[in-house]
Design a protein around this motif. Structure first.
Motif, mmCIF file in Angstrom:
data_model
loop_
_atom_site.group_PDB
_atom_site.id
_atom_site.type_symbol
_atom_site.label_atom_id
_atom_site.label_comp_id
_atom_site.label_asym_id
_atom_site.label_seq_id
_atom_site.Cartn_x
_atom_site.Cartn_y
_atom_site.Cartn_z
ATOM 1 N N PRO A 178 0.792 -1.232 0.000
ATOM 2 C CA PRO A 178 0.000 0.000 0.000
ATOM 3 C C PRO A 178 0.821 1.276 0.000
ATOM 4 N N ARG A 179 2.104 1.213 0.390
ATOM 5 C CA ARG A 179 2.935 2.413 0.419
ATOM 6 C C ARG A 179 4.405 2.022 0.331
ATOM 7 N N PRO A 180 5.269 2.935 -0.086
ATOM 8 C CA PRO A 180 6.702 2.623 -0.176
ATOM 9 C C PRO A 180 7.289 2.306 1.199
ATOM 10 N N LEU A 181 8.339 1.507 1.185
ATOM 11 C CA LEU A 181 9.028 1.115 2.412
ATOM 12 C C LEU A 181 10.300 1.940 2.563
ATOM 13 N N PRO A 182 10.433 2.739 3.632
ATOM 14 C CA PRO A 182 11.680 3.466 3.866
ATOM 15 C C PRO A 182 12.731 2.536 4.484
ATOM 16 N N LEU A 183 13.917 2.534 3.924
ATOM 17 C CA LEU A 183 14.999 1.665 4.395
ATOM 18 C C LEU A 183 16.218 2.509 4.727
ATOM 19 N N ALA A 184 16.700 2.382 5.954
ATOM 20 C CA ALA A 184 17.930 3.052 6.358
ATOM 21 C C ALA A 184 19.125 2.164 6.032
ATOM 22 N N LEU A 185 20.272 2.788 5.850
ATOM 23 C CA LEU A 185 21.526 2.075 5.603
ATOM 24 C C LEU A 185 22.505 2.393 6.719
ATOM 25 N N ALA A 186 23.258 1.392 7.128
ATOM 26 C CA ALA A 186 24.208 1.576 8.222
ATOM 27 C C ALA A 186 25.271 2.599 7.848
ATOM 28 N N ASP A 187 25.567 3.509 8.756
ATOM 29 C CA ASP A 187 26.624 4.502 8.568
ATOM 30 C C ASP A 187 27.891 3.959 9.215
ATOM 31 N N VAL A 188 28.616 3.147 8.461
ATOM 32 C CA VAL A 188 29.778 2.461 9.021
ATOM 33 C C VAL A 188 31.016 3.334 8.886
ATOM 34 N N THR A 189 31.840 3.334 9.937
ATOM 35 C CA THR A 189 33.095 4.086 9.928
ATOM 36 C C THR A 189 34.297 3.189 10.190
ATOM 37 N N GLU A 190 34.094 2.108 10.918
ATOM 38 C CA GLU A 190 35.191 1.194 11.223
ATOM 39 C C GLU A 190 35.474 0.291 10.029
ATOM 40 N N GLU A 191 36.752 0.050 9.779
ATOM 41 C CA GLU A 191 37.140 -0.781 8.649
ATOM 42 C C GLU A 191 36.555 -2.186 8.777
ATOM 43 N N ARG A 192 36.524 -2.723 9.992
ATOM 44 C CA ARG A 192 36.002 -4.082 10.190
ATOM 45 C C ARG A 192 34.521 -4.175 9.841
#
Length: 313
Positions: A52-66
C-alpha cells in the motif's frame, strides 16, 4: 519491469563531482547495471505495486574498517530479487514464462510462500527480504547479520519502522514475533543458535557468497536453522560480481551433502526477469554482462538413504 526500478534514493542532492558522476552512470552507460544501492547520505525507498505504500529503508553509517568490509551498508540486487520472489511465491504471482514452464517457475511455485511460516535471514544487510516476509504473512521473522553494533542498530531501525500493518496488503499481516540478532556464520554455540536449531521453514541468504572462505560456515548455519519438515527450504541468491568461480563453490554437491543439504532448484535470472539454466562455467564473462545476472538456489534437506554418512552441524 527491471529489478532496480523499485528503488529510489532519499536524502540530499549530490554535491561533489564524483557524486554527480556516480548518479549519472545509468544515463552515460544505459546498459550498465547498479549492483548496490544507497550510501550513508542517501537512504532508500522500496516501492512495490502490491504494497500500500513505499518502504523506507535506512543504511548503516559504518566508519570502522572491520564493519565496512562486511558491505552490509548497501542494498544489493540479490536482496531485491529475493524480496520479489517472496512476494511472488506468497501472493501467487508467477513469472511471465510460467505458461511455457520457464526455468524459474518451479522454484517460485514450490518454495517461497511464507504465509504462516517461520523465517530467518542470514547476512541480512537492510533486511528487505525479511521485511517483505513479515508484511506478507510470515508468523515469525528472525533477522540476523554479523554481530556489528552499527549494522544491527540499522537492522532494528528498519524492522521496527516497517514491519507494521500499515505497510502490509490488507488482510496479510499476521506476524507474531520479529527478532533481530547478531549471528556469525558457523557459530552454533550462541543462545540464538542453541534455541533455534531446525526451527525455521524458510532460511534466506542474499549476496552472501562473495567470500568463498566462508562457504563452509554459511552451509553449516543454513543446515542448522533449516527445519525438518518436508516443505522447509533455504533460498540462496547471489550475484556474479566477484566472479562465478568464487561464488559457485557454495553449491557444490559434496559440500552441501556433508551438512545434509541438496540443491532442489538452481538457475540464473537477470535484472529484467529473464531466466536461464545454471552453468558452472560460461568461459570468459564480460564484467558488464556478468553484473546483470544472479544465481537463484533452492536447498532442502537430503531425505532417505542418502543421509547415511552425513555429518550433522
Amino acid at each position: 519491469m527491471a529489478l532496480t526500478s523499485r528503488i529510489t534514493l532519499t536524502g540530499p542532492e549530490p554535491a561533489e563531482p564524483e557524486d554527480f558522476l556516480g548518479t549519472s552512470l545509468g544515463i552515460i552507460f544505459p546498459d550498465d547495471v547498479t549492483e548496490q544501492h544507497g550510501d550513508a547520505e542517501h537512504n532508500l525507498l522500496y516501492t512495490s505495486p502490491h504494497l500500500p505504500r513505499p518502504l523506507p529503508l535506512a543504511l548503516a553509517d559504518v566508519t570502522e574498517e572491520r564493519d565496512r568490509w562486511l558491505f552490509s551498508h548497501y542494498l544489493w540486487n540479490s536482496s531485491l530479487l529475493l524480496a520479489e520472489l517472496i512476494e511472488a511465491g506468497t501472493l501467487g504471482l508467477l513469472p511471465d514464462d510460467a505458461a511455457a514452464g520457464g526455468v524459474g517457475t518451479a522454484g517460485v511455485r514450490l518454495g517461497c510462500d511464507v504465509a504462516g511460516l517461520s523465517t530467518i535471514e542470514l547476512g541480512a544487510g537492510t533486511a528487505l527480504p525479511s521485511i517483505m516476509a513479515g508484511l506478507l504473512g510470515a508468523r515469525r521473522v528472525v533477522v540476523t547479520d554479523y554481530p556489528s553494533p552499527v549494522v544491527l542498530a540499522t537492522l532494528r531501525e528498519n524492522v521496527a519502522g516497517v514491519v507494521r500493518e500499515k505497510y502490509a496488503p490488507a488482510g496479510r499481516f499476521a506476524v507474531e514475533e520479529v527478532v533481530v540478532e547478531g549471528h556469525a556464520w558457523g557459530d552454533l554455540e550462541t543462545p540464538l543458535a542453541r534455541e533455534n536449531r531446525r526451527a525455521f521453514d524458510r532460511v534466506f541468504a542474499a549476496d552472501c557468497l562473495w567470500m568463498p572462505w566462508q562457504h563452509e560456515n554459511l552451509r553449516r548455519s543454513v543446515a542448522w536453522f533449516l527445519g525438518e519438515d518436508e516443505g522447509a527450504r533455504a533460498w540462496v541468491i547471489a550475484g556474479f560480481h566477484t566472479g562465478r568461480d568464487k561464488m559457485s563453490s557454495f553449491f557444490a554437491e559434496e559440500a552441501l551433502a556433508a551438512v545434509g543439504l541438496e540443491v532442489e532448484h538452481l538457475w540464473e535470472r537477470d535484472c529484467n526477469g529473464q531466466d536461464r539454466a545454471w552453468a558452472w562455467d560460461r568461459g570468459v564473462e564480460d564484467l558488464g554482462e556478468r553484473k546483470r545476472w544472479l544465481a537463484v538456489g533452492v536447498l532442502r534437506r537430503i531425505r532417505g538413504p542418502a543421509r547415511e554418512g552425513v555429518k550433522e552441524p
